[in-house]
Design a protein around this motif. Sequence first.
Motif, short mmCIF file in Angstrom:
data_model
loop_
_atom_site.label_atom_id
_atom_site.label_comp_id
_atom_site.label_asym_id
_atom_site.label_seq_id
_atom_site.Cartn_x
_atom_site.Cartn_y
_atom_site.Cartn_z
N HIS A 1 12.76 10.91 30.25
CA HIS A 1 12.28 10.47 28.95
C HIS A 1 12.68 9.02 28.64
N SER A 2 13.80 8.57 29.17
CA SER A 2 14.23 7.19 28.95
C SER A 2 14.07 6.34 30.20
N GLY A 3 13.46 6.91 31.23
CA GLY A 3 13.26 6.20 32.49
C GLY A 3 14.39 6.45 33.47
N THR A 4 14.06 6.53 34.75
CA THR A 4 15.06 6.77 35.79
C THR A 4 15.11 5.60 36.76
N ARG A 5 16.31 5.31 37.25
CA ARG A 5 16.50 4.19 38.19
C ARG A 5 16.56 4.66 39.64
N VAL A 6 16.35 5.93 39.89
CA VAL A 6 16.49 6.46 41.25
C VAL A 6 15.43 5.88 42.18
N ALA A 7 15.76 5.78 43.48
CA ALA A 7 14.83 5.35 44.54
C ALA A 7 14.11 4.05 44.19
N PRO A 8 14.83 2.94 44.12
CA PRO A 8 14.17 1.66 43.76
C PRO A 8 13.08 1.24 44.74
N LEU A 9 13.15 1.70 45.99
CA LEU A 9 12.13 1.31 46.97
C LEU A 9 10.77 1.94 46.66
N ALA A 10 10.77 2.96 45.78
CA ALA A 10 9.51 3.62 45.44
C ALA A 10 8.70 2.84 44.41
N ASP B 1 23.22 18.29 34.85
CA ASP B 1 24.28 17.36 35.24
C ASP B 1 24.26 17.07 36.74
N LEU B 2 23.46 17.80 37.52
CA LEU B 2 23.37 17.57 38.96
C LEU B 2 21.93 17.26 39.38
N ASP B 3 21.18 16.66 38.49
CA ASP B 3 19.80 16.28 38.81
C ASP B 3 19.82 14.91 39.49
N SER B 4 19.61 14.89 40.81
CA SER B 4 19.71 13.65 41.57
C SER B 4 18.52 12.73 41.37
N VAL B 5 17.44 13.22 40.74
CA VAL B 5 16.26 12.39 40.51
C VAL B 5 16.38 11.63 39.19
N MET B 6 17.23 12.10 38.30
CA MET B 6 17.44 11.43 37.03
C MET B 6 18.67 10.53 37.14
N GLU B 7 18.50 9.23 36.96
CA GLU B 7 19.61 8.28 37.00
C GLU B 7 19.50 7.32 35.84
N PRO B 8 20.38 7.51 34.82
CA PRO B 8 21.44 8.50 34.73
C PRO B 8 20.88 9.88 34.35
N VAL B 9 21.69 10.92 34.50
CA VAL B 9 21.18 12.27 34.25
C VAL B 9 20.79 12.46 32.78
N GLU B 10 21.43 11.70 31.88
CA GLU B 10 21.12 11.83 30.46
C GLU B 10 19.73 11.33 30.10
N THR B 11 19.06 10.66 31.03
CA THR B 11 17.71 10.17 30.74
C THR B 11 16.73 11.31 30.53
N ALA C 1 13.48 17.87 18.36
CA ALA C 1 13.87 18.01 19.77
C ALA C 1 15.18 18.75 19.92
N THR C 2 15.21 19.65 20.89
CA THR C 2 16.42 20.35 21.30
C THR C 2 16.67 20.01 22.76
N ASN C 3 17.87 19.54 23.07
CA ASN C 3 18.23 19.22 24.44
C ASN C 3 19.14 20.31 24.99
N VAL C 4 18.73 20.89 26.10
CA VAL C 4 19.45 22.01 26.70
C VAL C 4 20.14 21.53 27.98
N ARG C 5 21.45 21.48 27.95
CA ARG C 5 22.22 21.02 29.11
C ARG C 5 22.36 22.15 30.13
N VAL C 6 22.00 21.84 31.37
CA VAL C 6 22.07 22.81 32.47
C VAL C 6 23.16 22.36 33.42
N THR C 7 23.97 23.29 33.90
CA THR C 7 25.05 22.93 34.80
C THR C 7 24.83 23.55 36.18
#
Length: 293
Positions: free
Chosen positions: A185-194, A230-240, A250-256
Amino acid sequence: MKVTEVLDPFLPFCRRLLPDSLAGLSLALLKSTALEAAILAGHLLLYPTGLTPERRPPVPSVPHVPSAPSVEPDGTVRLPVRPAPPVVLLHGFIDNRSVFVLLRRALAQHGGQRVESLNYSPLTCDIRTAAELLGRHIEEICERTGSGRVDIVGHSLGGLIARYYAQRLGGDLRVRTLVTLGTPHSGTRVAPLADAHPIVRQMRPGSSVIEELTRPAPGCRTRFVSFWSDLDSVMEPVETARIDHPDLMATNVRVTGIGHLALPVHPAIASGIRQALDETPAEERIAGGLTVA
Protein backbone atom coordinates in the motif's frame (compact mmCIF):
# COMPACT_ATOMS: atom_id res chain seq x y z
CA MET A 1 1.89 -22.49 14.32
CA LYS A 2 3.17 -25.83 13.01
CA VAL A 3 4.84 -25.61 9.62
CA THR A 4 6.70 -28.88 9.36
CA GLU A 5 7.53 -31.62 11.80
CA VAL A 6 10.75 -32.41 9.93
CA LEU A 7 12.46 -29.44 11.58
CA ASP A 8 11.44 -30.31 15.12
CA PRO A 9 14.42 -32.59 16.00
CA PHE A 10 16.84 -29.83 15.05
CA LEU A 11 15.22 -27.04 17.06
CA PRO A 12 17.09 -27.61 20.37
CA PHE A 13 20.43 -27.68 18.51
CA CYS A 14 19.58 -24.45 16.67
CA ARG A 15 18.61 -22.77 19.93
CA ARG A 16 22.01 -23.60 21.45
CA LEU A 17 23.81 -22.08 18.47
CA LEU A 18 21.84 -18.84 18.40
CA PRO A 19 21.40 -16.13 21.04
CA ASP A 20 17.98 -16.14 22.66
CA SER A 21 17.11 -12.83 20.97
CA LEU A 22 17.75 -14.31 17.51
CA ALA A 23 16.73 -17.93 17.97
CA GLY A 24 12.99 -17.31 17.90
CA LEU A 25 13.14 -15.11 14.81
CA SER A 26 15.57 -17.39 12.97
CA LEU A 27 13.53 -20.52 13.62
CA ALA A 28 10.33 -18.76 12.59
CA LEU A 29 12.06 -17.59 9.42
CA LEU A 30 13.32 -21.12 8.74
CA LYS A 31 9.82 -22.55 9.09
CA SER A 32 8.31 -19.79 7.00
CA THR A 33 10.89 -20.33 4.24
CA ALA A 34 10.22 -24.07 4.21
CA LEU A 35 6.50 -23.43 3.91
CA GLU A 36 7.03 -20.89 1.12
CA ALA A 37 9.13 -23.40 -0.83
CA ALA A 38 6.46 -26.08 -0.47
CA ILE A 39 3.70 -23.69 -1.53
CA LEU A 40 5.72 -22.50 -4.52
CA ALA A 41 6.24 -26.09 -5.70
CA GLY A 42 2.54 -26.84 -5.38
CA HIS A 43 1.55 -23.62 -7.08
CA LEU A 44 3.81 -24.30 -10.06
CA LEU A 45 1.95 -27.58 -10.55
CA LEU A 46 -1.44 -25.86 -10.34
CA TYR A 47 -0.49 -22.77 -12.37
CA PRO A 48 -1.55 -24.19 -15.79
CA THR A 49 -5.05 -24.90 -14.43
CA GLY A 50 -5.60 -21.20 -13.83
CA LEU A 51 -4.54 -19.87 -17.22
CA THR A 52 -8.02 -19.97 -18.72
CA PRO A 53 -10.90 -17.80 -17.49
CA GLU A 54 -13.18 -19.30 -14.91
CA ARG A 55 -16.45 -20.84 -16.12
CA ARG A 56 -19.34 -18.79 -14.80
CA PRO A 57 -22.16 -20.79 -13.23
CA PRO A 58 -25.66 -19.97 -14.51
CA VAL A 59 -27.64 -17.59 -12.36
CA PRO A 60 -31.37 -18.35 -12.05
CA SER A 61 -33.68 -15.62 -13.31
CA VAL A 62 -35.67 -15.83 -10.08
CA PRO A 63 -33.58 -15.52 -6.90
CA HIS A 64 -33.54 -18.83 -5.08
CA VAL A 65 -31.85 -19.92 -1.87
CA PRO A 66 -31.23 -23.67 -1.85
CA SER A 67 -32.50 -25.52 1.18
CA ALA A 68 -29.73 -28.11 1.16
CA PRO A 69 -25.98 -28.18 0.43
CA SER A 70 -24.90 -28.69 -3.17
CA VAL A 71 -21.73 -30.28 -4.55
CA GLU A 72 -19.57 -28.42 -7.08
CA PRO A 73 -17.74 -30.23 -9.94
CA ASP A 74 -14.46 -30.24 -7.98
CA GLY A 75 -16.15 -32.01 -5.06
CA THR A 76 -16.47 -28.93 -2.85
CA VAL A 77 -19.62 -28.96 -0.77
CA ARG A 78 -21.36 -25.59 -1.07
CA LEU A 79 -23.71 -24.71 1.75
CA PRO A 80 -26.88 -22.68 1.12
CA VAL A 81 -25.96 -19.20 -0.11
CA ARG A 82 -26.45 -16.36 2.35
CA PRO A 83 -27.88 -13.04 1.19
CA ALA A 84 -24.46 -11.39 0.92
CA PRO A 85 -22.44 -9.84 -1.89
CA PRO A 86 -20.42 -12.06 -4.24
CA VAL A 87 -16.73 -12.44 -3.37
CA VAL A 88 -14.24 -11.62 -6.14
CA LEU A 89 -10.70 -13.05 -5.84
CA LEU A 90 -7.92 -11.09 -7.56
CA HIS A 91 -4.41 -12.57 -7.87
CA GLY A 92 -0.99 -10.93 -7.71
CA PHE A 93 1.80 -10.05 -10.15
CA ILE A 94 2.56 -12.70 -12.85
CA ASP A 95 0.06 -15.08 -11.28
CA ASN A 96 -3.44 -16.36 -11.99
CA ARG A 97 -6.57 -17.57 -10.25
CA SER A 98 -5.01 -20.95 -9.36
CA VAL A 99 -3.42 -19.30 -6.31
CA PHE A 100 -6.89 -19.20 -4.72
CA VAL A 101 -7.77 -22.91 -5.01
CA LEU A 102 -7.68 -23.50 -1.24
CA LEU A 103 -9.14 -20.14 -0.25
CA ARG A 104 -12.01 -20.53 -2.69
CA ARG A 105 -12.81 -23.94 -1.22
CA ALA A 106 -12.67 -22.57 2.32
CA LEU A 107 -15.09 -19.76 1.46
CA ALA A 108 -17.46 -22.15 -0.34
CA GLN A 109 -17.45 -24.59 2.57
CA HIS A 110 -18.18 -21.70 4.89
CA GLY A 111 -21.52 -21.48 3.11
CA GLY A 112 -21.19 -17.84 2.25
CA GLN A 113 -21.34 -15.78 -0.84
CA ARG A 114 -20.91 -16.73 -4.46
CA VAL A 115 -17.15 -16.79 -5.12
CA GLU A 116 -15.57 -15.83 -8.45
CA SER A 117 -11.91 -15.61 -9.48
CA LEU A 118 -10.71 -13.09 -12.04
CA ASN A 119 -7.59 -13.23 -14.20
CA TYR A 120 -5.91 -10.11 -15.50
CA SER A 121 -3.28 -10.30 -18.22
CA PRO A 122 0.33 -11.06 -17.17
CA LEU A 123 1.23 -8.37 -19.70
CA THR A 124 -0.57 -5.72 -17.63
CA CYS A 125 1.70 -2.68 -17.44
CA ASP A 126 -0.46 -0.08 -15.70
CA ILE A 127 -2.34 -0.30 -12.40
CA ARG A 128 -4.82 2.40 -13.44
CA THR A 129 -5.77 0.53 -16.62
CA ALA A 130 -6.10 -2.73 -14.71
CA ALA A 131 -8.34 -0.98 -12.16
CA GLU A 132 -10.60 0.32 -14.94
CA LEU A 133 -10.86 -3.19 -16.39
CA LEU A 134 -11.65 -4.54 -12.93
CA GLY A 135 -14.47 -2.03 -12.71
CA ARG A 136 -16.00 -3.38 -15.93
CA HIS A 137 -15.76 -6.93 -14.57
CA ILE A 138 -17.44 -5.86 -11.33
CA GLU A 139 -20.29 -4.23 -13.24
CA GLU A 140 -20.78 -7.45 -15.22
CA ILE A 141 -20.81 -9.54 -12.04
CA CYS A 142 -23.33 -7.24 -10.38
CA GLU A 143 -25.60 -7.32 -13.43
CA ARG A 144 -25.33 -11.09 -13.75
CA THR A 145 -25.90 -11.87 -10.07
CA GLY A 146 -28.38 -9.11 -9.30
CA SER A 147 -26.19 -7.87 -6.45
CA GLY A 148 -25.56 -4.18 -5.96
CA ARG A 149 -22.16 -4.68 -4.30
CA VAL A 150 -19.29 -7.13 -4.10
CA ASP A 151 -16.53 -8.05 -1.68
CA ILE A 152 -12.97 -8.39 -3.03
CA VAL A 153 -9.99 -10.36 -1.76
CA GLY A 154 -6.78 -9.23 -3.47
CA HIS A 155 -3.34 -10.80 -3.08
CA SER A 156 -0.30 -8.54 -3.46
CA LEU A 157 -0.69 -6.47 -6.67
CA GLY A 158 -4.32 -7.59 -6.92
CA GLY A 159 -5.08 -5.75 -3.69
CA LEU A 160 -3.45 -2.58 -5.00
CA ILE A 161 -5.47 -2.71 -8.23
CA ALA A 162 -8.68 -3.22 -6.24
CA ARG A 163 -7.83 -0.39 -3.85
CA TYR A 164 -7.19 2.00 -6.74
CA TYR A 165 -10.56 1.05 -8.20
CA ALA A 166 -12.40 1.54 -4.91
CA GLN A 167 -10.59 4.69 -3.79
CA ARG A 168 -9.83 6.55 -7.02
CA LEU A 169 -12.39 5.39 -9.63
CA GLY A 170 -15.61 5.50 -7.62
CA GLY A 171 -15.57 1.76 -7.04
CA ASP A 172 -16.60 2.26 -3.41
CA LEU A 173 -20.18 2.32 -4.75
CA ARG A 174 -19.71 -1.34 -5.70
CA VAL A 175 -17.10 -2.68 -3.25
CA ARG A 176 -18.45 -3.31 0.23
CA THR A 177 -15.30 -4.84 1.76
CA LEU A 178 -11.80 -5.10 0.28
CA VAL A 179 -9.46 -7.60 1.94
CA THR A 180 -5.82 -7.29 0.89
CA LEU A 181 -3.12 -9.91 1.48
CA GLY A 182 0.48 -8.72 1.40
CA THR A 183 -0.29 -5.64 -0.72
CA PRO A 184 2.32 -2.84 -0.98
CA HIS A 185 0.00 0.00 0.00
CA SER A 186 2.92 2.38 0.61
CA GLY A 187 5.20 0.83 -2.01
CA THR A 188 7.87 -1.86 -1.67
CA ARG A 189 11.62 -1.56 -2.27
CA VAL A 190 12.21 -5.28 -2.83
CA ALA A 191 14.04 -6.54 -5.98
CA PRO A 192 15.35 -3.24 -7.39
CA LEU A 193 16.48 -5.01 -10.58
CA ALA A 194 12.82 -5.62 -11.43
CA ASP A 195 12.31 -1.91 -12.12
CA ALA A 196 12.52 -2.64 -15.83
CA HIS A 197 8.85 -3.63 -15.62
CA PRO A 198 6.59 -0.55 -15.55
CA ILE A 199 4.06 -2.05 -13.12
CA VAL A 200 6.87 -2.83 -10.67
CA ARG A 201 7.92 0.82 -10.83
CA GLN A 202 4.34 1.78 -9.97
CA MET A 203 4.63 -0.35 -6.82
CA ARG A 204 7.66 1.59 -5.58
CA PRO A 205 7.47 4.13 -2.74
CA GLY A 206 6.85 7.60 -4.15
CA SER A 207 5.45 6.42 -7.50
CA SER A 208 2.60 8.40 -9.00
CA VAL A 209 0.15 5.59 -8.22
CA ILE A 210 1.24 5.33 -4.57
CA GLU A 211 1.07 9.12 -4.31
CA GLU A 212 -2.50 9.13 -5.64
CA LEU A 213 -3.52 6.66 -2.94
CA THR A 214 -2.29 9.05 -0.24
CA ARG A 215 -4.63 11.82 -1.44
CA PRO A 216 -7.84 12.64 0.45
CA ALA A 217 -10.70 10.18 -0.04
CA PRO A 218 -13.58 11.70 1.94
CA GLY A 219 -16.72 9.63 2.07
CA CYS A 220 -15.16 6.43 0.71
CA ARG A 221 -17.76 3.73 1.44
CA THR A 222 -15.52 0.66 1.15
CA ARG A 223 -14.24 -1.03 4.31
CA PHE A 224 -10.61 -2.13 4.03
CA VAL A 225 -9.01 -5.06 5.86
CA SER A 226 -5.28 -5.50 5.28
CA PHE A 227 -3.40 -8.64 6.30
CA TRP A 228 0.33 -7.93 6.67
CA SER A 229 3.06 -10.34 7.80
CA ASP A 230 6.24 -9.81 9.79
CA LEU A 231 7.96 -12.39 7.53
CA ASP A 232 6.75 -11.17 4.14
CA SER A 233 9.95 -11.02 2.07
CA VAL A 234 8.20 -9.23 -0.83
CA MET A 235 7.21 -6.26 1.32
CA GLU A 236 10.14 -3.97 2.17
CA PRO A 237 9.55 -2.72 4.75
CA VAL A 238 6.93 -5.22 5.93
CA GLU A 239 4.79 -2.38 7.32
CA THR A 240 4.14 -1.18 3.78
CA ALA A 241 1.36 -3.78 3.60
CA ARG A 242 -0.58 -1.77 6.19
CA ILE A 243 -3.22 0.78 5.18
CA ASP A 244 -2.67 4.09 6.94
CA HIS A 245 -5.04 6.68 5.53
CA PRO A 246 -7.15 9.07 7.65
CA ASP A 247 -10.17 8.92 5.33
CA LEU A 248 -10.42 5.14 4.96
CA MET A 249 -12.23 2.66 7.20
CA ALA A 250 -9.27 0.33 7.59
CA THR A 251 -8.32 -2.54 9.87
CA ASN A 252 -4.76 -3.84 9.74
CA VAL A 253 -4.32 -7.47 10.72
CA ARG A 254 -0.79 -8.43 11.76
CA VAL A 255 0.20 -11.98 10.81
CA THR A 256 3.15 -13.74 12.41
CA GLY A 257 5.34 -16.47 10.96
CA ILE A 258 3.74 -16.57 7.50
CA GLY A 259 5.42 -15.60 4.23
CA HIS A 260 4.07 -13.84 1.15
CA LEU A 261 3.03 -16.92 -0.83
CA ALA A 262 1.32 -18.49 2.18
CA LEU A 263 -1.08 -15.59 2.72
CA PRO A 264 -3.78 -16.79 0.25
CA VAL A 265 -3.21 -20.43 1.25
CA HIS A 266 -2.88 -20.65 5.03
CA PRO A 267 -6.02 -21.84 6.91
CA ALA A 268 -5.56 -19.24 9.66
CA ILE A 269 -5.68 -16.47 7.05
CA ALA A 270 -8.74 -18.05 5.42
CA SER A 271 -10.46 -18.00 8.80
CA GLY A 272 -9.54 -14.33 9.24
CA ILE A 273 -10.90 -13.51 5.78
CA ARG A 274 -14.19 -15.24 6.56
CA GLN A 275 -14.41 -13.23 9.77
CA ALA A 276 -13.69 -10.00 7.90
CA LEU A 277 -16.40 -10.71 5.32
CA ASP A 278 -18.88 -11.52 8.09
CA GLU A 279 -18.18 -8.24 9.88
CA THR A 280 -20.38 -5.18 10.06
CA PRO A 281 -21.22 -3.18 6.89
CA ALA A 282 -18.77 -0.71 5.40
CA GLU A 283 -20.75 2.23 6.74
CA GLU A 284 -19.75 1.32 10.31
CA ARG A 285 -16.17 2.33 11.11
CA ILE A 286 -13.98 -0.42 12.50
CA ALA A 287 -11.64 0.47 15.33
CA GLY A 288 -8.56 -1.36 16.51
CA GLY A 289 -6.94 -4.39 14.92
CA LEU A 290 -6.43 -8.14 15.12
CA THR A 291 -3.45 -10.45 15.39
CA VAL A 292 -3.19 -13.84 13.72
CA ALA A 293 -0.49 -15.98 15.33
